[in-house]
Design a protein around this motif. Structure first.
Motif, PDB file in Angstrom:
ATOM      1  N   ALA A   1       0.834  -1.208   0.000  1.00  0.00           N
ATOM      2  CA  ALA A   1       0.000   0.000   0.000  1.00  0.00           C
ATOM      3  C   ALA A   1       0.869   1.258   0.000  1.00  0.00           C
ATOM      4  O   ALA A   1       0.566   2.235  -0.700  1.00  0.00           O
ATOM      5  N   GLN A   2       1.947   1.231   0.776  1.00  0.00           N
ATOM      6  CA  GLN A   2       2.846   2.383   0.828  1.00  0.00           C
ATOM      7  C   GLN A   2       3.471   2.649  -0.536  1.00  0.00           C
ATOM      8  O   GLN A   2       3.512   3.789  -1.006  1.00  0.00           O
TER       9      GLN A   2
ATOM     10  N   ALA B   1       7.807  12.460  -2.278  1.00  0.00           N
ATOM     11  CA  ALA B   1       6.924  11.348  -1.934  1.00  0.00           C
ATOM     12  C   ALA B   1       7.671  10.036  -1.771  1.00  0.00           C
ATOM     13  O   ALA B   1       7.259   9.173  -0.994  1.00  0.00           O
ATOM     14  N   SER B   2       8.780   9.878  -2.496  1.00  0.00           N
ATOM     15  CA  SER B   2       9.508   8.607  -2.477  1.00  0.00           C
ATOM     16  C   SER B   2      10.765   8.648  -1.624  1.00  0.00           C
ATOM     17  O   SER B   2      11.418   7.625  -1.419  1.00  0.00           O
TER      18      SER B   2
ATOM     19  N   ALA C   1       2.442   1.578  -3.494  1.00  0.00           N
ATOM     20  CA  ALA C   1       1.428   1.885  -4.506  1.00  0.00           C
ATOM     21  C   ALA C   1       0.911   3.311  -4.378  1.00  0.00           C
ATOM     22  O   ALA C   1       0.433   3.904  -5.354  1.00  0.00           O
ATOM     23  N   SER C   2       1.024   3.890  -3.169  1.00  0.00           N
ATOM     24  CA  SER C   2       0.500   5.245  -2.949  1.00  0.00           C
ATOM     25  C   SER C   2       1.483   6.329  -3.391  1.00  0.00           C
ATOM     26  O   SER C   2       1.104   7.505  -3.441  1.00  0.00           O
ATOM     27  N   ILE C   3       2.721   5.955  -3.730  1.00  0.00           N
ATOM     28  CA  ILE C   3       3.728   6.963  -4.073  1.00  0.00           C
ATOM     29  C   ILE C   3       3.313   7.825  -5.264  1.00  0.00           C
ATOM     30  O   ILE C   3       3.446   9.055  -5.209  1.00  0.00           O
TER      31      ILE C   3
ATOM     32  N   LEU D   1       0.367   8.714  -6.308  1.00  0.00           N
ATOM     33  CA  LEU D   1      -0.668   9.656  -5.875  1.00  0.00           C
ATOM     34  C   LEU D   1      -0.088  10.676  -4.898  1.00  0.00           C
ATOM     35  O   LEU D   1      -0.387  11.876  -4.986  1.00  0.00           O
ATOM     36  N   ALA D   2       0.764  10.205  -3.987  1.00  0.00           N
ATOM     37  CA  ALA D   2       1.401  11.118  -3.041  1.00  0.00           C
ATOM     38  C   ALA D   2       2.276  12.131  -3.766  1.00  0.00           C
ATOM     39  O   ALA D   2       2.424  13.271  -3.319  1.00  0.00           O
TER      40      ALA D   2
END
Length: 317
Positions: A151-152, A256-257, A154-156, A158-159
């Motif tokens: 989840a973390q 984000a990353s 995969a959210s990058i 969007l973040a």
């Protein structure tokens, strides 16, 4: 249309450039002052003040544009790289590249750090799971750590878009105003000098231990080197597209990353070595820059407007 001329560019508006640099740094220190007067990065207001600080370069650029009229009023959108977005195809693919490339480069820097022994990688994520449990109230049900990791990661993307809202405040100053203002010096002097200034601007929080956990000049020097390394890539996106938007998205994607290493590290790493702004990141960015140079990506740049408002032909490298 891309220019192929190598005619030296026009003059630099030095008073406006120096005013922009001083204003950006002074405003950053002003915003960070409550942290220095309080408990540093432990201050409850840190989460608010850091995003506000990210907009100080934009405020400085706006002041210089309005008060010193650099650039001229009719050329401001073009000078800042806000509009027009053409050629649209190039701008779009560079935005996509800026969106997706930073997480890949950060991941490569993590693998490189592991290979060089700068961080012990743990693909069972035991340390990450322990940190999650420590952060939650006792007895809180926790999903399997593998689910959290997926989840973390995969959210990058969007973040990255969310972080771009704040990165815009920096990029409108650094790559929107400063890089075009310095471009008459030549491509490489403009990219390197703007990266140094970008790194120095971070001093108010770096000296409090932000990013590297170092509260002396070494932390600032590591940040300067990291900003030069990433600034070359962000600057290339700006110059290659004649638009600030690819750099905005790339900056948001980097932010984000940047914490990805915490997921994979078996223990707290030395971010001056293993982090994306540390030595591992410098090496990866140096290799990317070398590829861009060899493939001629710095030679082909669309026209930009210079600080007094004229079009710049391609500068000397």
């Amino acid at each position: 249309m891309t220019r192929t001329s190598t005619t030296p560019a026009t003059r630099i508006a030095w008073p406006a450039t120096l005013a922009f640099i001083v204003l950006s740094c002074a405003l950053a220190w002003l915003v960070a002052l409550p942290l220095w007067l309080g408990d540093g990065l432990a201050e409850p207001s840190t989460g608010v003040l850091l995003p506000v600080m990210m907009y100080t370069p934009a405020v400085a650029a706006l002041i210089v544009a309005l008060v010193m009229r650099v650039p001229a009023r009719g050329d401001r959108l073009r000078f800042f790289g806000l509009w027009p977005l053409r050629p649209a195809k190039r701008v779009i693919w560079l935005i996509v590249l800026g969106w997706l490339a930073p997480p890949v480069l950060v991941a490569i820097s993590i693998l490189l750090s592991g290979a060089l022994g700068w961080v012990q990688l743990d693909f069972t994520f035991a340390a990450f799971a322990a940190e999650i449990e420590k952060a939650l109230p006792a007895g809180t049900p926790v999903p399997p750590v593998g689910v959290i990791v997926v989840a973390q990661l995969a959210s990058i993307p969007l973040a990255a878009l969310f972080n771009s809202l704040f990165a815009f405040g920096e990029e409108i100053g650094w790559r929107g105003w400063l890089v075009p203002a310095l471009r008459p010096l030549g491509t490489w002097p403009a990219l390197i000098l703007s990266g140094i200034i970008w790194g120095v601007w971070h001093s108010p929080v770096i000296l409090l231990g932000y990013n590297f956990g170092r509260t002396d000049i070494s932390g600032v020097l590591f940040m300067i080197a990291g900003c030069v390394a990433w600034g070359v890539l962000l600057g290339w996106l700006r110059l290659r597209s004649a638009s600030v938007w690819p750099a905005v998205i790339a900056h948001g994607s980097l932010n984000a990353s940047g914490g990805m290493i915490v997921i994979f590290a078996a223990a707290q790493p030395d971010l001056a070595l293993a982090g994306p702004l540390g030595v591992a990141g410098w090496i990866v960015l140096a290799l990317v820059t070398a590829v861009l140079v060899v493939t001629g990506q710095f030679r082909n740049q669309p026209e930009l407007a210079d600080a007094p408002g004229r079009l710049l032909s391609q500068p000397r490298p």
